[in-house]
Design a protein around this motif. Structure first.
Motif, PDB file in Angstrom:
ATOM      1  N   VAL A  98      62.833-107.651  42.059  1.00  0.00           N
ATOM      2  CA  VAL A  98      61.568-107.499  41.338  1.00  0.00           C
ATOM      3  C   VAL A  98      61.448-108.535  40.219  1.00  0.00           C
ATOM      4  CG1 VAL A  98      60.324-105.990  39.730  1.00  0.00           C
ATOM      5  CG2 VAL A  98      61.151-105.086  41.897  1.00  0.00           C
ATOM      6  N   ASN A 111      58.019-109.057  38.635  1.00  0.00           N
ATOM      7  CA  ASN A 111      57.033-108.438  37.757  1.00  0.00           C
ATOM      8  C   ASN A 111      57.115-106.932  37.948  1.00  0.00           C
ATOM      9  OD1 ASN A 111      55.796-110.829  36.842  1.00  0.00           O
ATOM     10  ND2 ASN A 111      54.591-110.954  38.738  1.00  0.00           N
ATOM     11  N   SER A 112      57.785-106.259  37.053  1.00  0.00           N
ATOM     12  CA  SER A 112      57.909-104.810  37.250  1.00  0.00           C
ATOM     13  C   SER A 112      56.534-104.137  37.222  1.00  0.00           C
ATOM     14  CB  SER A 112      58.793-104.235  36.154  1.00  0.00           C
ATOM     15  OG  SER A 112      58.678-102.838  36.157  1.00  0.00           O
ATOM     16  N   LEU A 113      56.375-103.097  38.022  1.00  0.00           N
ATOM     17  CA  LEU A 113      55.124-102.336  38.012  1.00  0.00           C
ATOM     18  C   LEU A 113      55.133-101.308  36.873  1.00  0.00           C
ATOM     19  CD1 LEU A 113      54.686-101.634  41.854  1.00  0.00           C
ATOM     20  CD2 LEU A 113      53.737-103.529  40.532  1.00  0.00           C
ATOM     21  N   ASN A 114      56.032-101.510  35.966  1.00  0.00           N
ATOM     22  CA  ASN A 114      56.182-100.650  34.800  1.00  0.00           C
ATOM     23  C   ASN A 114      54.837-100.244  34.170  1.00  0.00           C
ATOM     24  OD1 ASN A 114      57.302 -99.328  32.727  1.00  0.00           O
ATOM     25  ND2 ASN A 114      58.644-100.997  32.042  1.00  0.00           N
ATOM     26  N   ALA A 144      60.199-100.576  42.427  1.00  0.00           N
ATOM     27  CA  ALA A 144      59.495-101.743  41.883  1.00  0.00           C
ATOM     28  C   ALA A 144      58.974-101.468  40.477  1.00  0.00           C
ATOM     29  CB  ALA A 144      58.358-102.140  42.813  1.00  0.00           C
ATOM     30  N   GLY A 145      59.314-100.318  39.930  1.00  0.00           N
ATOM     31  CA  GLY A 145      58.992-100.026  38.535  1.00  0.00           C
ATOM     32  C   GLY A 145      57.831 -99.086  38.301  1.00  0.00           C
ATOM     33  N   ALA A 147      54.837-107.230  42.705  1.00  0.00           N
ATOM     34  CA  ALA A 147      56.082-106.944  41.983  1.00  0.00           C
ATOM     35  C   ALA A 147      57.146-107.992  42.326  1.00  0.00           C
ATOM     36  CB  ALA A 147      56.591-105.547  42.323  1.00  0.00           C
ATOM     37  N   LEU A 152      49.964-108.532  35.986  1.00  0.00           N
ATOM     38  CA  LEU A 152      50.551-108.747  37.312  1.00  0.00           C
ATOM     39  C   LEU A 152      49.864-109.871  38.083  1.00  0.00           C
ATOM     40  CD1 LEU A 152      51.028-105.017  38.223  1.00  0.00           C
ATOM     41  CD2 LEU A 152      52.856-106.665  37.852  1.00  0.00           C
TER      42      LEU A 152
END
Ligand code: SF4
Ligand code: SF4
Ligand code: SF4
Ligand code: SF4
Lengths: 242, 310
Positions: free
Chosen positions: B149, B151-154, B198-199, B283, B309
């Motif tokens: 990952v 770009n974390s989907l945080n 993926a967060g 992600a 993102l």
């Protein structure tokens, strides 16, 4: 989850008199409510066999009326009159005229298979719904449902080319059911669909509508399937007319 | 051979929808596969699986159509796994597999039609059909995804929507409900697992396997709109920003009736709808265009930008 059931007393069988005096007693309004008794004399003893002869209906005899299908049913949740358990009961009892009261909604089954998932007896109620709507159409009780038109347009296209090109199927369906494609929400959707698209992709999509995607060397498969459809149709006609 | 090795290279069956309305799913599935180092070989000269429509005309005809796809993969391409990202295709191939294993009448019809059509008859067990979810979950898995990952989907709240055909009816999915590691038919979680890796934050979403009324999306649109509204509203109530999808038909059903609800019923539910492969793609550091976000009907471009993102 609630158990949805149908009231067995129909509104048209309830009678009341606005003004009625019997032996000097005023029984106007609710006090004079009668339920007309209903005598069933029109059993169709072949009904269950006929449904079982159509694809999907084969296992109907296994039903033991637990109601799990109706209880889990997607369409029942938005229309309590949509009641697979009850229809299976009527079919097995041969109560044709009672079944015909609901003839215009049976095709609305969305094939979500929640009933099949819940059924403890492997009746495949989803299949029974399909068989029943086919039966209604084949016996002339209903017109072809919009869904049946869609299935036919789709199947014809698969037989013809081996593949589906969606916009062709959609146009074919709207044409066959006599509807305009220019419904406001369709127009809006198309607008939004086109919004972000680059020219190259639009051209590709445009081409797909002109030159339908095809499976190569398809004619033998097509002929084989057409023969099979005709054979099956013949067999089913016999089962329905015996 | 472990699933991890077996699924590394699969025969890819996109199906008709992925060449039309589901094009962005096609694109994002391929892009994610590539980014993860997995191999796809498209089934040669494939045909439609028959979908629900041909099944309604005659179930065995659908069995034949699906069997032809598996026959090509097995006999012409020497593949032992077919991966289908469309729930409809996946379901139909599984159903054909089940019928050919258990129902002699289906075997008879399929072999007769195959002979007449001039190709080898598919025999049960020649290939294993899997969904795009199985493919990623059983090869790269959560741990592998976490490592990749970029770009974390945080902070993104997701309601995972699996629809009907991925889990029902249960009998055609003998590998599901087999305890730890297997998929559940009552509460599927493979998409949840991948997106969490993926967060993303998965919300508790009760309508994961509800039906969107796809069968009658045009022939009984009012019913479909009501069913889709239930799904959209439930996701919103659960606090989701996005509904993640794993089927072109479910996806376009949600998009289409989101608009229809707005135009016909005056009910607007503001929620984004993205394929799980699009979410995984961004992600993994792919540009939204690469995974076809601009091709979706529901516009998520601004949203992805806002969340850093894009
Ligand atoms: S769930 Fe099955 S057994 Fe129970 S009523 Fe419905 S069809 Fe009959
Ligand atoms: S398949 Fe049809 S009958 Fe069965 S639960 Fe779904 S809508 Fe109801
Ligand atoms: S399920 Fe849909 S997309 Fe898949 S092959 Fe069948 S028609 Fe085509
Ligand atoms: S959710 Fe809708 S599109 Fe998806 S499988 Fe069910 S009916 Fe079909």
């Amino acid at each position: 989850m609630p158990i949805h059931e149908k009231s067995l007393i129909r509104p048209e069988n309830l009678t009341t008199h606005d003004e009625l005096v019997i032996d000097g007693v005023d029984v106007s309004g609710h006090w004079s409510t009668f339920i007309e008794s209903r005598v069933v004399s029109d059993y169709n003893e072949k009904l269950e066999d006929e449904i079982a002869a159509l694809p999907g209906g084969e296992q109907i005899h296994r039903c033991w009326q637990c109601g799990s299908c109706t209880n889990s049913c997607t369409v029942n949740a938005i229309n309590p009159d949509f009641n697979p358990r009850y229809w299976i009961y009527l079919i097995r009892m041969g109560m044709e005229s009672e079944l015909l009261r609901d003839k215009d909604i049976i095709w609305q089954c969305v094939s979500c298979n929640k009933c099949t998932y819940a059924c403890p007896r492997d009746v495949f109620p989803e299949g029974v719904m399909k068989a029943t709507s086919h039966w209604l159409e084949r016996k002339g009780h209903t017109e072809k449902s919009p869904s049946m038109h869609f299935d036919e347009v789709f199947t014809e296209q698969v037989l013809k080319t081996g593949k589906i090109e969606e916009s062709r199927t959609i146009r074919g369906f709207f044409k066959r059911t006599g509807q305009s494609l220019m419904q406001p929400w369709m127009v809006e959707m198309t607008k939004r669909m086109l919004r972000g698209l680059p020219v190259g992709l639009l051209t590709r999509m445009g081409l797909a509508t002109l030159v339908a995607p095809k499976t190569r060397d398809w004619s033998a498969a097509k002929a084989a399937m057409q023969d099979y459809i005709d054979e099956q149709h013949e067999k089913q006609e016999q089962a329905l007319s015996s | 051979m472990t699933k991890k090795d077996k699924y590394q290279k699969v025969a890819y069956y996109p199906g008709c929808a992925l060449e039309g309305t589901g094009h962005s799913y096609n694109r994002s599935t391929k892009a994610v596969g590539k980014a993860l180092g997995l191999d796809l070989v498209e089934v040669e000269n494939w045909n439609c699986c028959g979908a629900m429509e041909v099944k309604n005309v005659d179930p065995k005809l659908q069995t034949y159509l699906s069997s032809r796809v598996m026959s090509t993969a097995a006999n012409e391409m020497d593949m032992d796994v077919v991966m289908a990202p469309c729930n409809g295709c996946y379901h139909n191939l599984k159903k054909a597999e089940y019928d050919l294993k258990h129902d002699p009448e289906s075997v008879e019809v399929v072999s007769k039609l195959s002979q007449k059509a001039g190709h080898k008859t598919y025999e049960a067990g020649q290939v294993e059909t899997i969904h795009a979810l199985d493919w990623i979950k059983d090869t790269v898995g959560e741990e592998g995804l976490k490592e990749r990952v970029k770009n974390s989907l945080n902070g993104i709240k997701v309601a995972n929507y699996y629809g009907c055909m991925y889990t029902r009816p249960r009998h055609i999915f003998p590998e599901k409900d087999q305890g730890p590691g297997s998929e559940s038919t009552s509460k599927p979680h493979f998409m949840d697992d991948l997106l969490a890796a993926a967060g993303a934050e998965n919300v508790e979403f009760p309508l994961k396997t509800a039906c969107c009324g796809g069968a009658h999306t045009l022939s009984d649109s009012d019913t479909s709109t009501k069913l889709v509204l239930n799904i959209l509203k439930a996701a919103k109530l659960a606090g989701a920003d996005v509904i993640a999808t794993e089927c072109p038909t479910c996806h376009s059903g949600l998009e289409m009736h989101q608009i229809r609800a707005e135009k016909v019923l005056g009910e607007t539910v503001d929620i984004k709808i993205l394929y799980f492969t699009q979410l995984l793609g961004v992600a993994l550091g792919l540009k939204p265009r690469k995974v076809g976000v601009h091709e979706n009907v529901s516009d998520s471009r601004g949203f992805l930008k806002e969340r850093g993102l894009a």
